[in-house]
Design a protein around this motif. Structure first.
Motif, short mmCIF file in Angstrom:
data_model
loop_
_atom_site.label_atom_id
_atom_site.label_comp_id
_atom_site.label_asym_id
_atom_site.label_seq_id
_atom_site.Cartn_x
_atom_site.Cartn_y
_atom_site.Cartn_z
N ALA A 1 0.47 11.46 2.73
CA ALA A 1 -0.24 10.45 3.54
C ALA A 1 -0.87 11.06 4.79
CB ALA A 1 0.72 9.33 3.92
N ASP B 1 4.90 9.82 10.29
CA ASP B 1 3.91 8.75 10.10
C ASP B 1 3.24 8.39 11.43
OD1 ASP B 1 4.67 8.77 7.46
OD2 ASP B 1 5.86 6.93 7.56
N ARG C 1 -6.07 9.89 2.07
CA ARG C 1 -6.29 8.56 2.65
C ARG C 1 -7.70 8.05 2.32
NH1 ARG C 1 -1.86 7.62 5.53
NH2 ARG C 1 -2.67 5.55 5.91
N ARG D 1 10.72 10.49 8.95
CA ARG D 1 9.54 9.88 8.33
C ARG D 1 8.75 9.09 9.38
NH1 ARG D 1 8.54 6.11 3.87
NH2 ARG D 1 10.68 5.42 3.70
N TYR E 1 0.65 5.54 -1.91
CA TYR E 1 1.05 6.87 -1.40
C TYR E 1 2.26 7.41 -2.14
CZ TYR E 1 -2.37 5.93 2.15
OH TYR E 1 -3.56 5.66 2.77
N ARG E 2 3.17 6.50 -2.52
CA ARG E 2 4.33 6.94 -3.31
C ARG E 2 3.89 7.49 -4.66
NH1 ARG E 2 9.66 4.85 -1.85
NH2 ARG E 2 9.49 4.03 0.26
N THR F 1 0.82 -1.22 0.00
CA THR F 1 0.00 0.00 0.00
C THR F 1 0.85 1.27 0.00
OG1 THR F 1 -0.24 0.10 2.42
CG2 THR F 1 -1.88 -1.19 1.21
N GLY F 2 2.12 1.15 0.42
CA GLY F 2 3.01 2.30 0.36
C GLY F 2 3.15 2.83 -1.06
N GLY G 1 1.64 -1.96 5.05
CA GLY G 1 1.54 -0.50 5.10
C GLY G 1 1.74 0.02 6.51
N ARG G 2 0.91 1.01 6.89
CA ARG G 2 1.04 1.61 8.21
C ARG G 2 -0.23 1.45 9.04
NH1 ARG G 2 4.92 2.12 5.61
NH2 ARG G 2 6.63 3.64 5.70
N ASP G 3 -1.38 1.34 8.35
CA ASP G 3 -2.67 1.37 9.04
C ASP G 3 -3.56 0.20 8.63
OD1 ASP G 3 -3.05 2.11 6.40
OD2 ASP G 3 -4.63 3.56 6.86
N ARG H 1 0.95 11.81 12.99
CA ARG H 1 -0.19 12.41 12.29
C ARG H 1 -1.49 12.00 12.99
NH1 ARG H 1 0.88 8.36 7.36
NH2 ARG H 1 -0.36 6.64 8.15
N ALA I 1 5.62 10.98 -0.27
CA ALA I 1 4.56 10.04 0.08
C ALA I 1 4.14 10.22 1.53
CB ALA I 1 5.04 8.60 -0.14
N SER I 2 5.13 10.35 2.41
CA SER I 2 4.83 10.52 3.83
C SER I 2 4.07 11.83 4.06
CB SER I 2 6.15 10.48 4.60
OG SER I 2 5.98 10.85 5.93
O1 DC Z 1 5.96 1.69 3.00
P1 DC Z 1 6.57 2.87 2.20
O2 DC Z 1 7.88 3.32 2.74
O3 DC Z 1 6.59 2.60 0.74
O4 DC Z 1 5.50 4.07 2.42
C1 DC Z 1 5.74 5.39 1.96
C2 DC Z 1 4.93 6.36 2.81
O5 DC Z 1 3.54 6.17 2.59
C3 DC Z 1 5.12 6.21 4.31
O6 DC Z 1 6.15 7.05 4.82
C4 DC Z 1 3.78 6.57 4.89
C5 DC Z 1 2.80 6.33 3.78
N1 DC Z 1 1.95 5.15 3.99
C6 DC Z 1 0.83 5.31 4.78
O7 DC Z 1 0.63 6.38 5.35
N2 DC Z 1 -0.05 4.28 4.94
C7 DC Z 1 0.18 3.08 4.36
N3 DC Z 1 -0.71 2.10 4.52
C8 DC Z 1 1.33 2.89 3.58
C9 DC Z 1 2.21 3.95 3.42
#
Ligand code: DC
Length: 195
Positions: free
Chosen positions: A79, A156, A85, A152, A37-38, A33-34, A106-108, A159, A75-76
């Motif tokens: 995001a 992340d 989102r 970063r 956002y990238r 999923t990153g 991903g992150r969430d 936020r 991306a960050s």
């Molecule tokens: O996983 P990555 O490094 O490719 O992600 C790039 C940026 O995208 C990361 O710094 C935060 C955002 N991101 C996010 O907020 N939620 C996700 N599910 C995946 C990535």
């Protein structure tokens, strides 16, 4: 069969490597999923409005060089925008519950996208270890890479919208002292136990 593996964690913790290995082993679809956002970050760097870019995202946007530090940073930033989102939510949710099972990293994912995921992993490692991995992959100056990783992580995690944090029921996998095969084996054991 619906079966979701949610893998979250900070940058360069090994999420992608683990996700791809599990996908192959258990024959599940995989989504980084990153990359979404990238792709939005890259379009922002090209001068587009990030919300409009997120709403208009297409598969072609996910190809090309999205691995650079500049794109990661953009991306960050995008995001943290709630409308960005929101625009990416339905696609990820549908992917998570697709027939045949799916892995998303991903992150969430375990907290927002798929809180009902059958397996939740929170893959982490110390900032120094993660920076070293990124530095070996992309080159450049190690101290600068470390500073970017820390910056970063902070953005992340701090936020308001869907911050990076482990779901209460996530298995924490600290890969600082692990080889890739060890980390994959541990993750596979957790998935196998739920299948
Ligand atoms: O996983 P990555 O490094 O490719 O992600 C790039 C940026 O995208 C990361 O710094 C935060 C955002 N991101 C996010 O907020 N939620 C996700 N599910 C995946 C990535």
């Amino acid at each position: 069969m619906q079966f979701t593996v949610a893998i979250d964690g900070p940058a360069a913790a090994g999420k992608g490597t683990i996700a791809r290995a599990l996908a192959e082993r258990f024959r599940l679809a995989v989504l980084d999923t990153g990359l979404l956002y990238r792709a939005v970050g890259a379009r922002r760097l090209a001068g587009e409005d990030p919300v409009a870019a997120a709403r208009a995202l297409s598969p072609e946007d996910l190809t090309g060089n999205l691995r650079s530090n500049a794109v990661a940073e953009a991306a960050s930033q995008v995001a943290a925008i709630p409308e960005v989102r929101a625009a990416l939510l339905d696609f990820q949710r549908a992917f998570a519950r697709r027939e045949g099972g799916a892995i998303l990293d991903g992150r969430d994912i375990g907290t927002v996208i798929c809180p009902e995921a059958e397996v939740k992993l929170y893959v982490t490692a110390s900032p120094e270890v993660r920076a070293e991995r990124r530095w070996k992959e992309l080159g450049g100056d190690y101290e600068a890479v470390l500073a970017e990783v820390i910056k970063r992580d902070r953005r992340d995690s701090e936020r308001t919208e869907a911050p990076l944090r482990p779901a209460p029921d996530a298995h924490i996998l600290d890969t600082s002292q692990m080889t890739i095969p060890e980390a994959v084996a541990e993750a596979a054991r957790l998935v196998q136990a739920r299948l």
